[in-house]
Design a protein around this motif. Sequence first.
Motif, PDB file in Angstrom:
ATOM      1  N   ASP A 119     -27.328  98.904  88.996  1.00 43.29           N
ATOM      2  CA  ASP A 119     -26.616  99.823  89.871  1.00 43.29           C
ATOM      3  C   ASP A 119     -26.676 101.225  89.279  1.00 43.29           C
ATOM      4  N   SER A 120     -25.874 102.134  89.810  1.00 42.02           N
ATOM      5  CA  SER A 120     -25.927 103.529  89.371  1.00 42.02           C
ATOM      6  C   SER A 120     -25.449 103.721  87.947  1.00 42.02           C
ATOM      7  N   GLU A 121     -24.584 102.825  87.449  1.00 41.93           N
ATOM      8  CA  GLU A 121     -24.034 102.971  86.099  1.00 41.93           C
ATOM      9  C   GLU A 121     -24.949 102.398  85.035  1.00 41.93           C
ATOM     10  N   ALA A 122     -25.529 101.249  85.297  1.00 45.45           N
ATOM     11  CA  ALA A 122     -26.352 100.591  84.270  1.00 45.45           C
ATOM     12  C   ALA A 122     -27.145  99.451  84.886  1.00 45.45           C
ATOM     13  N   ARG A 123     -28.158  99.027  84.146  1.00 39.99           N
ATOM     14  CA  ARG A 123     -28.846  97.787  84.458  1.00 39.99           C
ATOM     15  C   ARG A 123     -28.519  96.800  83.355  1.00 39.99           C
ATOM     16  N   VAL A 124     -27.931  95.700  83.722  1.00 37.70           N
ATOM     17  CA  VAL A 124     -27.497  94.695  82.743  1.00 37.70           C
ATOM     18  C   VAL A 124     -28.286  93.421  82.971  1.00 37.70           C
ATOM     19  N   GLU A 125     -28.911  92.909  81.913  1.00 41.80           N
ATOM     20  CA  GLU A 125     -29.648  91.651  81.972  1.00 41.80           C
ATOM     21  C   GLU A 125     -29.123  90.730  80.874  1.00 41.80           C
ATOM     22  N   VAL A 126     -28.858  89.490  81.247  1.00 47.01           N
ATOM     23  CA  VAL A 126     -28.309  88.511  80.303  1.00 47.01           C
ATOM     24  C   VAL A 126     -28.997  87.175  80.508  1.00 47.01           C
ATOM     25  N   ALA A 127     -29.263  86.472  79.421  1.00 45.25           N
ATOM     26  CA  ALA A 127     -29.740  85.090  79.463  1.00 45.25           C
ATOM     27  C   ALA A 127     -29.033  84.338  78.338  1.00 45.25           C
ATOM     28  N   VAL A 128     -28.359  83.222  78.689  1.00 40.72           N
ATOM     29  CA  VAL A 128     -27.512  82.514  77.716  1.00 40.72           C
ATOM     30  C   VAL A 128     -27.660  81.009  77.879  1.00 40.72           C
ATOM     31  N   GLN A 129     -27.678  80.307  76.743  1.00 39.13           N
ATOM     32  CA  GLN A 129     -27.567  78.854  76.732  1.00 39.13           C
ATOM     33  C   GLN A 129     -26.740  78.439  75.525  1.00 39.13           C
ATOM     34  N   TRP A 130     -25.923  77.383  75.720  1.00 39.01           N
ATOM     35  CA  TRP A 130     -25.189  76.801  74.595  1.00 39.01           C
ATOM     36  C   TRP A 130     -26.038  75.684  73.985  1.00 39.01           C
ATOM     37  N   THR A 131     -25.975  75.581  72.668  1.00 38.06           N
ATOM     38  CA  THR A 131     -26.802  74.609  71.955  1.00 38.06           C
ATOM     39  C   THR A 131     -25.951  73.762  71.022  1.00 38.06           C
ATOM     40  N   GLU A 132     -26.589  72.840  70.335  1.00 38.95           N
ATOM     41  CA  GLU A 132     -25.899  71.993  69.366  1.00 38.95           C
ATOM     42  C   GLU A 132     -25.687  72.696  68.028  1.00 38.95           C
ATOM     43  N   SER A 133     -26.253  73.883  67.859  1.00 33.99           N
ATOM     44  CA  SER A 133     -26.092  74.624  66.606  1.00 33.99           C
ATOM     45  C   SER A 133     -24.627  74.985  66.384  1.00 33.99           C
ATOM     46  N   THR A 134     -24.281  75.304  65.141  1.00 32.80           N
ATOM     47  CA  THR A 134     -22.885  75.603  64.815  1.00 32.80           C
ATOM     48  C   THR A 134     -22.623  77.101  64.695  1.00 32.80           C
ATOM     49  N   ASP A 135     -23.624  77.925  64.979  1.00 28.68           N
ATOM     50  CA  ASP A 135     -23.408  79.362  64.868  1.00 28.68           C
ATOM     51  C   ASP A 135     -23.751  80.040  66.195  1.00 28.68           C
ATOM     52  N   VAL A 168     -20.402  72.499  78.882  1.00 30.74           N
ATOM     53  CA  VAL A 168     -20.149  73.651  78.021  1.00 30.74           C
ATOM     54  C   VAL A 168     -18.701  73.621  77.520  1.00 30.74           C
ATOM     55  N   ILE A 169     -17.754  73.331  78.420  1.00 32.97           N
ATOM     56  CA  ILE A 169     -16.342  73.277  78.028  1.00 32.97           C
ATOM     57  C   ILE A 169     -16.115  72.158  77.008  1.00 32.97           C
ATOM     58  N   ALA A 170     -16.768  71.023  77.209  1.00 28.44           N
ATOM     59  CA  ALA A 170     -16.646  69.924  76.237  1.00 28.44           C
ATOM     60  C   ALA A 170     -17.167  70.357  74.870  1.00 28.44           C
ATOM     61  N   ARG A 171     -18.263  71.122  74.882  1.00 28.28           N
ATOM     62  CA  ARG A 171     -18.821  71.652  73.628  1.00 28.28           C
ATOM     63  C   ARG A 171     -17.826  72.595  72.953  1.00 28.28           C
ATOM     64  N   ILE A 172     -17.145  73.422  73.736  1.00 28.93           N
ATOM     65  CA  ILE A 172     -16.176  74.387  73.203  1.00 28.93           C
ATOM     66  C   ILE A 172     -14.969  73.675  72.619  1.00 28.93           C
ATOM     67  N   ILE A 173     -14.472  72.657  73.322  1.00 30.07           N
ATOM     68  CA  ILE A 173     -13.319  71.901  72.817  1.00 30.07           C
ATOM     69  C   ILE A 173     -13.675  71.185  71.521  1.00 30.07           C
ATOM     70  N   ALA A 174     -14.886  70.626  71.464  1.00 33.36           N
ATOM     71  CA  ALA A 174     -15.334  69.969  70.227  1.00 33.36           C
ATOM     72  C   ALA A 174     -15.396  70.968  69.077  1.00 33.36           C
ATOM     73  N   ALA A 175     -15.844  72.194  69.363  1.00 35.04           N
ATOM     74  CA  ALA A 175     -15.899  73.232  68.330  1.00 35.04           C
ATOM     75  C   ALA A 175     -14.510  73.580  67.835  1.00 35.04           C
ATOM     76  N   ALA A 176     -13.536  73.639  68.751  1.00 36.89           N
ATOM     77  CA  ALA A 176     -12.155  73.950  68.363  1.00 36.89           C
ATOM     78  C   ALA A 176     -11.587  72.867  67.455  1.00 36.89           C
ATOM     79  N   ARG A 177     -11.846  71.609  67.798  1.00 37.73           N
ATOM     80  CA  ARG A 177     -11.334  70.513  66.959  1.00 37.73           C
ATOM     81  C   ARG A 177     -12.030  70.511  65.591  1.00 37.73           C
ATOM     82  N   ALA A 178     -13.323  70.803  65.579  1.00 35.43           N
ATOM     83  CA  ALA A 178     -14.047  70.859  64.301  1.00 35.43           C
ATOM     84  C   ALA A 178     -13.535  72.001  63.434  1.00 35.43           C
ATOM     85  N   ARG A 179     -13.191  73.122  64.074  1.00 29.48           N
ATOM     86  CA  ARG A 179     -12.661  74.265  63.323  1.00 29.48           C
ATOM     87  C   ARG A 179     -11.334  73.914  62.668  1.00 29.48           C
ATOM     88  N   GLU A 180     -10.474  73.224  63.415  1.00 30.65           N
ATOM     89  CA  GLU A 180      -9.189  72.813  62.842  1.00 30.65           C
ATOM     90  C   GLU A 180      -9.403  71.867  61.662  1.00 30.65           C
TER      91      GLU A 180
END
Length: 639
Positions: A253-269, A376-388
């Motif tokens: 648009d007039s303010e900016a051009r934004v391009e994003v590509a994202v995937q969640w993986t089994e990696s921990t970082d 993706v949400i299941a992956r996020i919840i698993a990360a939260a439990r692993a962090r604890e």
Amino acid sequence: MSTTAAKRYDADDITVLEGLEPVRKRPGMYIGGVGMQGLHHLIWEVVDNSVDEAMNGHATEITVTLHNDGRTVTVSDNGRGIPVDRNTKTKKSALETVLTVLHAGGKFDEGNYKTAGGLHGVGASVVNALSKELVAVIKRDGAQYRMAFAKGQPTSKLQKLKGAVRGTGTTITFTPDPTIFPKTDFDTALIRLRLETASFLHRGVKVTYVDESAKTKNTFHHENGIVDYLGKVLKERNARPIHELPFTLRKDDSEARVEVAVQWTESTDEHLRSYVNGIPTGSGGTHENGFRSGLNKAVRNYIDTHSLTPRGVKIATEDIREGMVGILSVFISEPQFQGQTKDKLNNPETQTTVENTVRPAMEQWMNNNRSVADSVIARIIAAARAREASRAASNAISRKGGSKRTMLPGKLSDCVSGGKGDSELFIVEGDSAGGSAKQGRDRNHQAILPLRGKVLNTESATLKKILENKEIQDLVAALGCGIGPNMDLSQLRYDRVVLLADADSDGHHITTLLLTFFYRHMPSLIAAGRLYIAVPPLYRIDIGKETYWAADEPDRERIIADHGGRSKPEITRFKGLGEMMPKTLWETTLNPKTRRMVKVEIDDHLETDRVISDLMGRDASARFRFIMERAEDAEAIDV
């Protein structure tokens, strides 16, 4: 009162640097330094100008050639060509003005470029100032023009070459000035990688790289842009996605051009590569902040809308981004970078723009792809439990406070001033070397922690395995500041942490393993400038009554060349630190007045992450490729 007359300080003592003199006098201000990063920055500046032509629809092809000498580069494009007519303000041709005057260019007028990477008007002139030779060839209006320069000064007039030509474009050929740069040999692999990345970010543009000495030619052309780039990054990192359909976004648009590509993986970082107008922003900036904020809000909104909040655990922002691999590319009209090296974006309005673009698009993607979103949400919840769980395990092996001596590992020989004054912890390879270090150290300020054998490769190990490792437990306990996201640098028990290993290949390997651990799990230690590498000698050289210490073979040859004329040198090669007498180890490696140490610093986070992933990760093919590409550079192999 001194009887010596003080030198008068008046107006004549003020120095005024004119033209390109400031660039040659202080090159670091313009390219970040004169090391390899600054050297290659010259190429990026010229390439960025060609990319700007492509971004604005004026060029479709860019070619970069590394010539046979390995030090001369040609960058050409089929853009409009730098103007050659006379500039009314400078009374010079526009070409000469662009190449000899700081802050002169066509990107200050919004009508010329909608978006551009080079907005300061210094890139081309800086390259010219720091080049031994530079030749510009321009094609415009059916004619071809040429002008030559040396160290920023014209060596020829603007010449109109004979004969008519077709097309338009700019060709810049330059050789860096060896009086400015200690090393002027370019890294062909680095150039190839940067150009391939440019082809991903500017889809449809054909980018060609020619290496004359290797007789290779690579052409990069990606119609799918950053979506193809994401696939390449996932493959390089050997990261296994947890969902097939990536989140992709392209909004202009007039303010900016934004391009994003994202995937969640089994990696921990988390791994995010960000760019502004095609320029990599390794230190992030407001566009990254906006992306992360938009991502965070979109995921939390989805969780709340579908009542997916887990019981007994609180989801943190780092849980949402754990395992995420993403590409963020933003194009804006007037980027404000932090310095000429353009490593960090400062535009405050871009944060809001990116956030308001990413959040609704991410929410829509998740709601339209419920099965993917739920994984993706299941992956996020698993990360939260692993962090604890990680925090509980970290607290169990962390020493909180300098007074609880009973929690320190038994093999640690602590110093009297632990946590105070000028204290240092030396992490030493092996019990034998540790014994010599304990006897030779300054007990008031230097602590010694010996480690047995090869350290665990934490790049290829799970967090559970890392926390169960006895050597890692002892190391974390000695440092006392925790590990991972729960690390508290204020609890670090020493002012400096020093890696001390043998000066041979095994020692370098152990140092690399420790660096991998600190980079992945205690990065704030590096960011704070608290991690060092000791440089012990590999050789003792006795020449007459004098004794010299050499860290490696080149150091040994230099010493012999400088001092060997008086008598025949006697050379002793140390098999390891353990065979050094404590007094010798003190004099060469531990004594602050005579030792050599290197502070661990990270100039390019993206490149550091890639190298560690390639060399220490599970994918052996990356290491094989690294070795084969650099085999000819190895002068000797220590077996």
